[in-house]
Design an enzyme around this catalytic site. Sequence first.
Site, PDB file in Angstrom:
ATOM      1  N   ASP A 158       0.867  -1.179   0.000  1.00  6.80           N
ATOM      2  CA  ASP A 158       0.000   0.000   0.000  1.00  6.80           C
ATOM      3  C   ASP A 158       0.908   1.234   0.000  1.00  6.80           C
ATOM      4  OD1 ASP A 158       0.931   0.282   2.599  1.00  6.80           O
ATOM      5  OD2 ASP A 158      -1.044   0.323   3.536  1.00  6.80           O
ATOM      6  N   CYS A 183       2.945  -3.225   4.024  1.00 11.34           N
ATOM      7  CA  CYS A 183       2.108  -2.076   4.392  1.00 11.34           C
ATOM      8  C   CYS A 183       2.869  -1.328   5.485  1.00 11.34           C
ATOM      9  CB  CYS A 183       0.705  -2.516   4.817  1.00 11.34           C
ATOM     10  SG  CYS A 183       0.612  -3.515   6.306  1.00 11.34           S
ATOM     11  N   THR A 204       2.845  -1.733   8.731  1.00 13.28           N
ATOM     12  CA  THR A 204       3.374  -2.650   9.752  1.00 13.28           C
ATOM     13  C   THR A 204       3.610  -4.062   9.228  1.00 13.28           C
ATOM     14  OG1 THR A 204       1.117  -3.252  10.314  1.00 13.28           O
ATOM     15  CG2 THR A 204       2.133  -1.470  11.611  1.00 13.28           C
ATOM     16  N   HIS A 219       9.155 -23.934   9.385  1.00  9.15           N
ATOM     17  CA  HIS A 219       8.011 -24.542  10.079  1.00  9.15           C
ATOM     18  C   HIS A 219       6.681 -24.341   9.360  1.00  9.15           C
ATOM     19  CE1 HIS A 219       9.939 -24.617  14.370  1.00  9.15           C
ATOM     20  NE2 HIS A 219      10.792 -24.967  13.420  1.00  9.15           N
ATOM     21  N   HIS A 256       5.492 -30.579  11.085  1.00 11.24           N
ATOM     22  CA  HIS A 256       5.152 -29.295  10.461  1.00 11.24           C
ATOM     23  C   HIS A 256       4.186 -29.490   9.289  1.00 11.24           C
ATOM     24  CE1 HIS A 256       7.828 -27.400  13.149  1.00 11.24           C
ATOM     25  NE2 HIS A 256       8.914 -27.953  12.641  1.00 11.24           N
TER      26      HIS A 256
HETATM   27  C1  RB5 Z   1      -1.935   2.759   6.686  1.00 13.38           C
HETATM   28  O1  RB5 Z   1      -1.960   3.977   7.312  1.00 13.38           O
HETATM   29  C2  RB5 Z   1      -1.602   1.639   7.671  1.00 13.38           C
HETATM   30  O2  RB5 Z   1      -2.628   1.499   8.596  1.00 13.38           O
HETATM   31  C3  RB5 Z   1      -1.379   0.352   6.934  1.00 13.38           C
HETATM   32  O3  RB5 Z   1      -0.348   0.515   6.032  1.00 13.38           O
HETATM   33  C4  RB5 Z   1      -0.966  -0.855   7.772  1.00 13.38           C
HETATM   34  O4  RB5 Z   1       0.037  -0.549   8.672  1.00 13.38           O
HETATM   35  C5  RB5 Z   1      -2.028  -1.660   8.360  1.00 13.38           C
HETATM   36  O5  RB5 Z   1      -1.800  -2.710   8.989  1.00 13.38           O
END
Ligand code: RB5
Length: 156
Positions: free
Chosen positions: A10, A68, A70, A101, A137
Amino acid sequence: MALKIAIGSDHAGYELKEEVKKILKEKGYEYTDLGAESIDPKDDYPKYGKKVAEAVASGKYDRGIAICGTGIGISIAANKVSGIRAAVGYNTEMAKVSRLHNDANVLALGGRVKTDEPVSDILSVWLETQFSGDERHERRINQIREIEDSRLKTKD
Ligand code: RB5
């Protein structure tokens, strides 16, 4: 045979995606970028999690890399696609175990998360580590497949 990799992010993962592409190129890996094309927050992470996951689930690509902010949201989205085992890998240990695993076929990374180790090391470990093939596994992965199968059946 060379691994075929689908990559997507994203807006929050866009910059890291560009860095990952450079690293993959340097390491000699073939990849296809499924977007996003900028840091403009016009499309959300589920769209790209789905794109990467479907590219891998179709068999056209061996592995996926989904990014993304995180790595969490995009991995949740990718894991909704049957046959996908997406794992967040913030360090080489997580990356390695996800292959050994879990036979993870999508690596999720976070563009807004500071990793303790260089992304290049995480990528090398994840791409080079083979599934252990251990019976225990394999058994657990088959149990995940059974969850997917039962979900498909309840749709009938
Ligand atoms: C976008 O702002 C952020 O929420 C997204 O990239 C991500 O971290 C969601 O898990």
